[in-house]
Design an enzyme around this catalytic site. Structure first.
Site, short mmCIF file in Angstrom:
data_model
loop_
_atom_site.label_atom_id
_atom_site.label_comp_id
_atom_site.label_asym_id
_atom_site.label_seq_id
_atom_site.Cartn_x
_atom_site.Cartn_y
_atom_site.Cartn_z
N GLY A 11 0.83 -1.21 0.00
CA GLY A 11 0.00 0.00 0.00
C GLY A 11 0.85 1.24 0.00
CG ASP A 65 8.44 3.98 11.17
OD1 ASP A 65 8.42 2.80 10.78
OD2 ASP A 65 8.05 4.31 12.30
CG ASP A 147 -5.96 4.67 4.24
OD1 ASP A 147 -5.48 5.50 5.05
OD2 ASP A 147 -5.43 4.39 3.16
CE LYS A 165 -3.70 7.50 2.61
NZ LYS A 165 -3.26 6.13 2.82
#
Ligand code: ITT
Length: 193
Positions: A11, A65, A147, A165
């Site tokens: 993703g 991260d 999400d 997004k």
């Protein structure tokens, strides 16, 4: 200039490619090993991943991260977002921990710390955040990870298009800041993307 993308999350990889390409960056993937993420912060873990990939490939490496910080859970899962609960149960676990908690106490934010490490040891870093709340149920098929339970104005990130997004996400903000810092860094070095 060729950069290796240091992630094992599919993703994220899609988002990295989407965000790096318009910068004129040639972003490649390689079979790289996964270092132990034992840093105490998002930024430390991003550096650990980028430095390991750079060392292994000899190419500038970009890592992120990231994670979800839930106010009601004192900021958890935070840097442990990928290791929080069993795979496939993470969203449900967050929803369960917030069962019965009213909307005004469901605040949360995503964080993305981006780090690029160059073979000479230099690094360029940036961070992005986005604020919202945890929904009462999972909604939307787009995106990945948390999400479908993270909402802004009643719409989950799982219900957004990719462009929507990127325009509001932690990673979108982090990469926008990163691009500026990377260009400044390369200009100082007399190099170009
Ligand atoms: P790499 O370390 O290989 O990049 P990872 O999934 O282990 O992959 P992290 O350690 O940064 O990455 O963990 C971040 C976790 O936070 C990720 O697995 C998702 O569950 C969640 N997360 C991060 N960004 C997200 C996003 O944009 N949307 C939804 N969930 C996200």
């Amino acid at each position: 200039m060729k950069f290796v993308i240091a992630t094992h999350n599919k993703g994220k990889l899609v988002e990295f490619q989407r965000l790096l390409e318009p910068m004129g960056i040639e972003a490649v993937t390689m079979d790289i090993s996964e270092p132990e993420e034992d840093g105490a912060s998002f930024a430390e873990n991003a550096y650990i991943k980028a430095a390991a990939a750079c060392k292994e490939t000899g190419l500038p490496a970009v890592a992120d991260d990231s994670g979800l910080c839930v106010d009601y859970l004192d900021g958890a899962p935070g840097i442990y977002s990928a290791r929080f609960a069993q795979p496939g149960k993470r969203r449900l676990t967050v929803l369960e921990k917030l069962q019965g908690v009213p909307l005004e106490q469901r605040g949360a934010h995503f964080v993305s710390a981006v780090c690029c490490v160059f073979p000479n040891g230099d690094r360029v870093e940036a961070e992005g955040k986005c604020f919202g709340s945890i929904g009462f149920e999972s909604r939307g098929e787009n995106g990945f990870g948390y999400d479908s339970i993270f909402e802004q104005d009643g719409v989950t990130f799982g219900e957004l298009t990719a462009a929507e997004k990127d325009a509001r996400s932690h990673r979108g903000h982090a990469f926008a800041a990163f691009e500026k810092k990377l260009r400044d860094y390369l200009e100082r070095k007399g190099a170009e993307l």
